[in-house]
Design a protein around this motif. Structure first.
Motif, PDB file in Angstrom:
ATOM      1  N   GLU A  84       0.828  -1.219   0.000  1.00 57.91           N
ATOM      2  CA  GLU A  84       0.000   0.000   0.000  1.00 57.91           C
ATOM      3  C   GLU A  84       0.856   1.261   0.000  1.00 57.91           C
ATOM      4  O   GLU A  84       0.525   2.236  -0.684  1.00 57.91           O
ATOM      5  CB  GLU A  84      -0.953  -0.004   1.193  1.00 57.91           C
ATOM      6  CG  GLU A  84      -2.045  -1.045   1.080  1.00 57.91           C
ATOM      7  CD  GLU A  84      -2.977  -1.015   2.282  1.00 57.91           C
ATOM      8  OE1 GLU A  84      -3.365   0.087   2.738  1.00 57.91           O
ATOM      9  OE2 GLU A  84      -3.321  -2.113   2.779  1.00 57.91           O
ATOM     10  N   ASP A  85       1.946   1.258   0.760  1.00 60.88           N
ATOM     11  CA  ASP A  85       2.857   2.411   0.752  1.00 60.88           C
ATOM     12  C   ASP A  85       3.509   2.556  -0.614  1.00 60.88           C
ATOM     13  O   ASP A  85       3.680   3.667  -1.121  1.00 60.88           O
ATOM     14  CB  ASP A  85       3.931   2.260   1.834  1.00 60.88           C
ATOM     15  CG  ASP A  85       3.390   2.442   3.236  1.00 60.88           C
ATOM     16  OD1 ASP A  85       2.470   3.271   3.426  1.00 60.88           O
ATOM     17  OD2 ASP A  85       3.892   1.758   4.156  1.00 60.88           O
ATOM     18  N   ALA A  86       3.878   1.433  -1.231  1.00 54.89           N
ATOM     19  CA  ALA A  86       4.497   1.464  -2.552  1.00 54.89           C
ATOM     20  C   ALA A  86       3.513   1.992  -3.597  1.00 54.89           C
ATOM     21  O   ALA A  86       3.854   2.870  -4.395  1.00 54.89           O
ATOM     22  CB  ALA A  86       4.984   0.067  -2.931  1.00 54.89           C
ATOM     23  N   ALA A  87       2.279   1.499  -3.570  1.00 52.12           N
ATOM     24  CA  ALA A  87       1.277   1.937  -4.548  1.00 52.12           C
ATOM     25  C   ALA A  87       0.992   3.428  -4.429  1.00 52.12           C
ATOM     26  O   ALA A  87       0.848   4.126  -5.442  1.00 52.12           O
ATOM     27  CB  ALA A  87      -0.011   1.130  -4.374  1.00 52.12           C
ATOM     28  N   ILE A 113       5.572   3.121  -6.721  1.00 51.41           N
ATOM     29  CA  ILE A 113       6.795   2.325  -6.622  1.00 51.41           C
ATOM     30  C   ILE A 113       6.444   0.869  -6.870  1.00 51.41           C
ATOM     31  O   ILE A 113       5.535   0.328  -6.248  1.00 51.41           O
ATOM     32  CB  ILE A 113       7.436   2.488  -5.222  1.00 51.41           C
ATOM     33  CG1 ILE A 113       7.906   3.928  -5.019  1.00 51.41           C
ATOM     34  CG2 ILE A 113       8.572   1.499  -5.028  1.00 51.41           C
ATOM     35  CD1 ILE A 113       8.335   4.246  -3.605  1.00 51.41           C
ATOM     36  N   GLY A 114       7.158   0.241  -7.796  1.00 50.67           N
ATOM     37  CA  GLY A 114       6.947  -1.171  -8.078  1.00 50.67           C
ATOM     38  C   GLY A 114       8.148  -1.993  -7.640  1.00 50.67           C
ATOM     39  O   GLY A 114       9.189  -1.456  -7.232  1.00 50.67           O
ATOM     40  N   GLN A 115       8.002  -3.294  -7.733  1.00 48.94           N
ATOM     41  CA  GLN A 115       9.097  -4.215  -7.403  1.00 48.94           C
ATOM     42  C   GLN A 115      10.313  -3.862  -8.241  1.00 48.94           C
ATOM     43  O   GLN A 115      10.221  -3.748  -9.462  1.00 48.94           O
ATOM     44  CB  GLN A 115       8.650  -5.655  -7.664  1.00 48.94           C
ATOM     45  CG  GLN A 115       9.660  -6.695  -7.313  1.00 48.94           C
ATOM     46  CD  GLN A 115       9.829  -6.860  -5.810  1.00 48.94           C
ATOM     47  OE1 GLN A 115       8.999  -6.448  -5.020  1.00 48.94           O
ATOM     48  NE2 GLN A 115      10.926  -7.470  -5.424  1.00 48.94           N
ATOM     49  N   VAL A 140       8.864  -4.811  -2.761  1.00 51.49           N
ATOM     50  CA  VAL A 140       7.483  -4.593  -2.315  1.00 51.49           C
ATOM     51  C   VAL A 140       6.978  -5.889  -1.687  1.00 51.49           C
ATOM     52  O   VAL A 140       6.943  -6.930  -2.333  1.00 51.49           O
ATOM     53  CB  VAL A 140       6.586  -4.155  -3.493  1.00 51.49           C
ATOM     54  CG1 VAL A 140       5.154  -3.939  -3.023  1.00 51.49           C
ATOM     55  CG2 VAL A 140       7.142  -2.892  -4.148  1.00 51.49           C
ATOM     56  N   SER A 141       6.610  -5.802  -0.409  1.00 51.60           N
ATOM     57  CA  SER A 141       6.224  -7.005   0.325  1.00 51.60           C
ATOM     58  C   SER A 141       5.403  -6.653   1.549  1.00 51.60           C
ATOM     59  O   SER A 141       5.635  -5.622   2.182  1.00 51.60           O
ATOM     60  CB  SER A 141       7.486  -7.756   0.762  1.00 51.60           C
ATOM     61  OG  SER A 141       7.167  -8.814   1.632  1.00 51.60           O
TER      62      SER A 141
END
Length: 170
Positions: A88-91, A95-97, A116-117
């Motif tokens: 959720e923080d990445a989205a 930010i992607g893997q 991302v995990s």
């Protein structure tokens, strides 16, 4: 209640590399109580608005602190400096893997590769420490964003009381 605390700083020397040299030896509150982190929504709401993510910087499994972080075999095991970030923080930050990211606050910045995990909590990012400057993307390591303040007891480090923001590197 701790009668030892009233007499002065009672943190066991073994937790401070055996040194008493820099201990303040001031009296400590004999009744333990919760002290909110300095860098938190409770302790510094304006800072938490600019830097909403709490950074943890545990030791790498591939190095002993920064020892051996220059060895090719250990670097192959560790990989490049990573930043573990919740999906959720990445989205929310696009930010992607595998995205190259800049992790920053008022003290400094460093670059990492996003993993991302959901192995980390929402609002918490993790960047293992120990990498050398010469092997970093940006010429800085996770230590660039860490505070040099001491904790309230035993002059322990406060590197887990650390707010940051993370953005993709264009």
């Amino acid at each position: 209640r701790s009668s030892l605390a009233e007499k002065g700083n009672f943190v066991f020397a073994g937790f401070r590399q055996g040194s008493e040299e820099f201990q303040p030896n001031d009296p400590v509150d004999p009744l333990p109580c919760f002290i909110p982190p300095r860098e938190s929504p409770a302790g510094a709401p304006e800072l938490a608005q600019r830097y909403p993510l709490n950074l943890l910087s545990p030791k790498s499994h591939a190095f002993i602190n920064s020892s051996f972080a220059n060895l090719p075999r250990q670097l192959r095991h560790a990989g490049e400096q990573l930043l573990l970030i919740h999906p959720e923080d990445a989205a929310a930050r696009a930010i992607g893997q595998g995205t190259a990211v800049r992790v920053h606050n008022d003290r400094g910045a460093f670059a990492a590769v996003a993993t991302v995990s959901d192995d980390t909590r929402l609002g918490v990012v993790v960047a293992p420490m120990g990498y050398w400057l010469k092997s970093s993307r940006s010429g800085n390591t996770v230590n660039a964003v860490n505070s040099a303040r001491y904790a309230d007891l035993g002059r322990a480090p406060t590197f887990s009381d650390n707010l940051v923001e993370v953005v993709p590197i264009a």
